[in-house]
Design an enzyme around this catalytic site. Structure first.
Site, short mmCIF file in Angstrom:
data_model
loop_
_atom_site.label_atom_id
_atom_site.label_comp_id
_atom_site.label_asym_id
_atom_site.label_seq_id
_atom_site.Cartn_x
_atom_site.Cartn_y
_atom_site.Cartn_z
N SER A 1 18.40 -13.91 -69.15
CA SER A 1 19.18 -14.02 -68.01
C SER A 1 20.68 -13.54 -68.76
O SER A 1 21.58 -13.46 -67.81
CB SER A 1 19.24 -15.55 -67.64
OG SER A 1 19.85 -16.22 -68.81
N CYS B 1 21.35 -24.07 -69.58
CA CYS B 1 20.34 -23.96 -70.35
C CYS B 1 19.52 -22.85 -70.04
O CYS B 1 19.29 -22.48 -68.72
CB CYS B 1 19.54 -25.48 -70.44
SG CYS B 1 20.53 -26.83 -71.17
N PRO B 2 18.98 -22.23 -71.20
CA PRO B 2 19.08 -22.47 -72.43
C PRO B 2 20.52 -21.96 -73.20
O PRO B 2 20.56 -22.03 -74.19
CB PRO B 2 18.14 -21.95 -73.19
CG PRO B 2 17.56 -20.65 -72.29
CD PRO B 2 17.82 -21.20 -70.88
N GLY B 3 21.05 -21.02 -72.23
CA GLY B 3 22.58 -20.59 -72.76
C GLY B 3 22.73 -19.27 -72.43
O GLY B 3 23.68 -18.51 -73.30
N ASP C 1 24.51 -29.14 -68.27
CA ASP C 1 23.09 -28.95 -68.03
C ASP C 1 22.22 -30.26 -68.55
O ASP C 1 22.52 -30.47 -69.65
CB ASP C 1 22.37 -27.71 -68.50
CG ASP C 1 21.15 -27.33 -67.91
OD1 ASP C 1 20.04 -28.22 -67.63
OD2 ASP C 1 20.91 -26.27 -67.19
N ASP D 1 24.70 -33.39 -63.77
CA ASP D 1 24.07 -32.69 -62.69
C ASP D 1 25.26 -31.63 -62.39
O ASP D 1 26.45 -32.04 -62.53
CB ASP D 1 23.96 -33.56 -61.71
CG ASP D 1 23.20 -32.78 -60.33
OD1 ASP D 1 24.09 -31.85 -59.80
OD2 ASP D 1 22.35 -33.07 -59.95
N ASP E 1 24.18 -20.22 -62.36
CA ASP E 1 23.20 -19.74 -62.20
C ASP E 1 22.24 -20.75 -61.61
O ASP E 1 20.97 -20.63 -62.25
CB ASP E 1 22.44 -18.67 -63.35
CG ASP E 1 21.42 -18.07 -62.98
OD1 ASP E 1 21.10 -17.64 -61.86
OD2 ASP E 1 20.60 -17.67 -64.19
N LYS F 1 20.50 -17.36 -54.34
CA LYS F 1 19.19 -17.18 -54.27
C LYS F 1 18.96 -16.94 -52.68
O LYS F 1 18.97 -17.67 -51.90
CB LYS F 1 18.31 -18.28 -54.53
CG LYS F 1 18.82 -18.70 -56.09
CD LYS F 1 18.75 -17.87 -57.08
CE LYS F 1 19.16 -18.35 -58.40
NZ LYS F 1 19.34 -17.68 -59.65
#
Length: 374
Positions: free
Chosen positions: A208, A241-243, A260, A280, A296, A325
């Site tokens: 990502s 996450c994961p970064g 996260d 959150d 994201d 999205k």
């Protein structure tokens, strides 16, 4: 040799999003043509947007296309990866001397459409459809013979004096069809098919990361990015996450609060530039304003839009990049609604913003948006 006697425009899009690109394009063309002159608003536009073809073409009069070349901007189109101006869709034989067929047409017809007597460069590419992907080898095989023929015809002058000329771009959409186009250098992508060639960093925690890198390159560009994103700045990464996105910020020397409930990549944590907040994304509030916020998070577009408005209107960040999205249906309509909502609600609160969006190569069923306070 057969050719469709036409002038118009040609855009590369992600396969499966042709209808969305057509809706956006027709909306934009209608606005531009009506704003310029009422009679052009009635001009018939013939649109071809075959599903999974990877492109959309529009046929219209030469007079109309010249107006559009002045006013239609690639950077203002969300679903278009590349904007080309096409004079013809040329049918070439499966066998025989296809190079001469193409060159003859360019010399006899295309220079008139281009409004010039030569080009600053030459490219041959395919669309992104499954059918045309098989043509990449053929395109490479005729690249040099075509370039040699163009040089022999003195159509590719060298030197700084030629830099202002448009580029000649040939696009093959199937084994017998080539679109002969030009690209205006200040209103087109310089990447083939409009797709940046990015290399995945081996130490990045997820792929990502390429999405945010492409957003930086496409929505801002190196010069603007160098001004707006500098070492020592602060940022929040919502849904980190994961970064993957945090990695892009840290690699530029930015201090990041990664928000996260999951686990952040250990190498990022050891950089000394990352603080992990297990919270959150919709409830997190920064202790003080930051330069950047990126997001994201997988959520409904309306909910993400409302969250982004909150960050901008409250001044919690100056710049933001986020994903929307998209739904299965009415994707262009949803995008247009969200973009307008952000602009209108910020204006109501007296916030002047810059906002732009793109359906990136590394996006799937989503778009990426950049929004900033002016």
């Amino acid at each position: 040799m057969n050719s469709t006697n036409q002038t118009g425009l040609f855009i590369h899009v992600r396969p499966g999003f042709e209808k969305d690109a057509s809706k956006e394009l027709l909306f934009k063309l209608g606005t531009l043509l009506n704003d310029n002159n009422a009679k052009f608003g009635q001009q018939e536009l013939i649109v071809k947007d075959k599903d999974l073809s990877g492109f959309v073409s529009v046929q219209c009069s030469g007079e109309t296309i010249q107006r559009l070349r002045s006013d239609l901007k690639l950077k203002e189109l969300i679903f278009a990866r590349q904007l080309l101006w096409s004079s013809v869709c040329l049918t070439i034989p499966k066998l025989g001397d296809r190079v001469t067929t193409i060159i003859d047409h360019i010399v006899k017809n295309h220079l008139v459409f281009a409004g010039c007597n030569a080009f600053s460069g030459f490219e041959i590419e395919t669309t992104e459809s499954d059918e045309s992907k098989e043509l990449s080898g053929f395109c490479k095989s005729i690249q040099r013979p075509l370039e040699n023929a163009l040089n022999k015809a003195k159509l590719l002058p060298k030197g700084k004096g030629a830099a202002h000329l448009p580029r000649l771009v040939l696009v093959m959409s199937d084994p017998e069809t080539v679109w002969i186009c030009i690209a205006d250098n200040k209103n087109s992508s310089h990447w083939p098919m409009g797709i940046p060639r990015l290399k995945f960093p081996t130490d990045a925690p997820s792929r990502s990361t390429l999405k945010l890198e492409e957003a930086f390159v496409t929505l801002l560009g190196p010069e603007e990015l160098g001004i707006k994103l500098c070492s020592g700045m602060t940022a929040v990464d919502l849904g980190a996450c994961p970064g993957g996105w945090t990695y892009q910020l840290v690699s530029r020397g930015v201090h990041v609060v990664a928000v996260d409930n999951g686990v952040i990549d250990d190498k990022l944590m050891k950089s000394g530039l990352v603080v992990h907040e297990m919270e959150d994304a919709f409830k997190f509030r920064p202790l003080k304003p930051v330069d950047w916020m990126v997001c994201d998070v997988v959520e409904q577009p309306a909910r993400i839009t409302a969250l982004m408005e909150q960050w901008i209107i409250n001044g919690w960040c100056h710049h933001t990049i986020f994903n929307l999205k998209l739904p299965m249906n009415l994707r262009w309509e949803e995008v247009n609604k969200c973009m307008n909502q952000i602009s209108e609600n910020c204006a109501k609160k007296g916030k002047q913003i810059e906002i732009k969006a793109k359906h990136l190569y590394h996006d799937r069923k989503e778009i990426t948006v950049y929004c900033a306070l002016r």
